[in-house]
Scaffold this active site. Sequence first.
Site, mmCIF file in Angstrom:
data_model
loop_
_atom_site.group_PDB
_atom_site.id
_atom_site.type_symbol
_atom_site.label_atom_id
_atom_site.label_comp_id
_atom_site.label_asym_id
_atom_site.label_seq_id
_atom_site.Cartn_x
_atom_site.Cartn_y
_atom_site.Cartn_z
ATOM 1 N N CYS A 1 0.822 -1.214 0.000
ATOM 2 C CA CYS A 1 0.000 0.000 0.000
ATOM 3 C C CYS A 1 0.853 1.260 0.000
ATOM 4 C CB CYS A 1 -0.934 0.000 1.206
ATOM 5 S SG CYS A 1 -1.960 1.484 1.299
ATOM 6 N N CYS B 1 -1.553 1.739 -3.007
ATOM 7 C CA CYS B 1 -2.542 2.806 -2.828
ATOM 8 C C CYS B 1 -1.936 4.201 -2.825
ATOM 9 C CB CYS B 1 -3.297 2.616 -1.510
ATOM 10 S SG CYS B 1 -3.557 0.917 -1.004
ATOM 11 N N LYS C 1 -0.049 5.250 -6.146
ATOM 12 C CA LYS C 1 -1.098 5.269 -7.180
ATOM 13 C C LYS C 1 -1.950 6.532 -7.070
ATOM 14 C CE LYS C 1 -4.864 3.796 -6.120
ATOM 15 N NZ LYS C 1 -5.514 2.509 -6.095
ATOM 16 N N TYR D 1 -9.878 -2.947 -10.798
ATOM 17 C CA TYR D 1 -9.662 -1.547 -10.444
ATOM 18 C C TYR D 1 -8.259 -1.073 -10.795
ATOM 19 C CZ TYR D 1 -7.346 -3.094 -6.106
ATOM 20 O OH TYR D 1 -6.496 -3.682 -5.196
ATOM 21 N N GLU E 1 -7.684 2.117 -13.186
ATOM 22 C CA GLU E 1 -6.980 3.266 -12.616
ATOM 23 C C GLU E 1 -5.773 3.665 -13.458
ATOM 24 O OE1 GLU E 1 -8.220 2.550 -7.938
ATOM 25 O OE2 GLU E 1 -6.338 1.729 -8.705
ATOM 26 N N HIS F 1 -25.854 22.595 0.611
ATOM 27 C CA HIS F 1 -26.131 23.154 -0.722
ATOM 28 C C HIS F 1 -25.213 24.336 -1.012
ATOM 29 C CE1 HIS F 1 -28.526 24.053 -4.266
ATOM 30 N NE2 HIS F 1 -28.508 25.332 -3.894
ATOM 31 N N GLU G 1 -25.465 16.335 -1.493
ATOM 32 C CA GLU G 1 -26.841 16.512 -1.029
ATOM 33 C C GLU G 1 -27.826 15.635 -1.793
ATOM 34 O OE1 GLU G 1 -28.772 20.342 -1.863
ATOM 35 O OE2 GLU G 1 -27.168 20.768 -3.297
#
Length: 499
Positions: free
Chosen positions: A73, A78, A81, A213, A217, A472, A477
Site C-alpha cells: 500500500c 494505494c 497510485k 480496479y 486506474e 447546498h 446533497e
Amino acid sequence: MARKMLVDGEIDKVTADEANATHYDFDLFVIGAGSGGVRAARFSANHGAKVGICELPFHPISSEEIGGVGGTCVIRGCVPKKILVYGATYGGELEDAKNYGWEINEKVDFTWKKLLQKKTDEILRLNNIYKRLLANAAVKLYEGEGRVVGPNEVEVRQIDGTKISYTAKHILIATGSRAQKPNIPGHELAITSDEALSLEEFPKRAVVLGGGYIAVEFASIWRGMGATVDLFFRKELPLRGFDDEMRALVARNLEGRGVNLHPQTSLTQLIKTDDGIKVISSHGEEFVADVVLFATGRNPNTKRLNLEAVGVELDQAGAVKVDEYSRTNIPSIWAVGDATNRINLTPVALMEATCFANTAFGGKPTKADYSNVACAVFCIPPLAVVGLSEEEAVEQATGDILVFTSGFNPMKNTISGRQEKTLMKLIVDEKTDKVIGASMCGPDAAEIMQGIAIALKCGATKAQFDSTVGIHPSSAEEFVTMRSVTRRIAYKPKPKTNL
C-alpha cells in the site's frame, strides 16, 4: 504475568506456571511489515507483548528478495497510485479552467520524471515513518526474509545470507500479495503495477490488460497525462463484481476521456519490435505500445514461507486458511491481510490486525466485521461503493427491493462544458426501509462515500436519509434528496429443491 489463549472463541485462563514453562524469544513474531503487520505488531506491543517483526529490504519494485517496511500500500500500491491519480487529474482540470476565465496561452508541458521523484520522496518518507512507529512501540525490526520452521519458530535470512532463528509464543503471517502475469507468449515483455509506478520514461502508447480496479486506474492515469491508452478486458464491462449500472458509467467516462476500450478481448502474444511491443489480441488485431501492463490479479504471497511443511493449511490459490479470529489450524500461527485472501483492502488488513491484537494479547476475543466495507476505484472520475450492489441485493432479497438513482451534470461541468455525468444510487430493502447499498461515480465519490458508510454501518433507513438536511450546493446533497423510486424489483422466491 499469566497469558490468555483463545480456544474455540473462549479465553482459556493459563496459569503463570504454565505460561512460564516454555521460554520464548518473543511473545509475537510477525512476518511482513506492511500495513497489517505493522498494525498488529504495534497494537500487540501496546498490550504488553514483546514483539519482533521482519521485512525484506526496501525497493519500490518488489520481488522475492526485496520489499520494504510499509508494504504494498505505502510503497507500490494505494499511496503512490493516488499521487499519480492526482497528477493525471490536473490534465482535465487545466482544460476545464479555460471556461472559468483562466487564459492558458502557452503550451503546458508535463514532466513525468519530476512527478516520479516526488512520488519516490513521499514513499521514502512514509517508509521511515513506519520504521519509527515500530521503534516507538518497542517492536524489534529485523531486515531479511522470514520463514516458519516450526509452530513456534521463525528463521530470518539476513541481507548477508546468514540465518538466525527466533522462537515466539505466537507467529503472525502478514506477507500480503503479489501481482501475477498470465502465461502468454512474450509475457516477460509486460510489466505489473509495481513497475508501472516506477517507469523511468513516460509511455506515449500504453496497452492495459485487465478489467479490475488496477487496470481501470492506470488507464485513467496514463490517459490523463496524455498517453494513448488501449484497455482490454474479458467481460462486456470493466469492474466485474461492482454494480452493473456503475460499471457502464465508468466505461462511458473512460471512453469520454479518450481511453480506447476493447471489451470481451484478451491478448494472445507480445512481440518485441524496433518500434516498441507488438500486441496481438484474441480477435487477431495488432497494436504497438511502449508499455504493456498486465493488471490481471494478485496472488497471496506465501510460497516461500514454508507453511505447508509445518502443517499450516492453504487453499488452492495459496491463501492461508484462517478462522473468524484470523487463526490457522496451528493454534500458535495466525494470518491477516491479503495473505488470507478475504477482502483484499488495506483498511480491512488494519481491522484484522487490530482484532488479532485484541484477541491474542488484549484479553478481548474479537472477530473482524466484514459488513458494509466501503471501497473506491480511483479512476477519473472515481467510483465508490458501500454495501450491496443492485445485483447482490436482488440475489439476497427476502422481499421487494427499491432502487433510487440520481444522474446529473455536476455544477462544475455546466461552466467548463465537460460532458460527464455523475450518478448516485441507493438500494433499499422495502420491508425494513433500511438502506443496504450505496454507490456513486463522480468527483469526490470516495470522500462522500466514507460518510455514507457510517450511516449504513449504523443501520440507517431511507426515512432517515430523507430527513437529513443537505449541504447546498453540493453533489453530496443528492444522497438525501432522492424522493422518487427509480424502480421496484419484485421479490421472486427461489425454487426449493430436494437435491
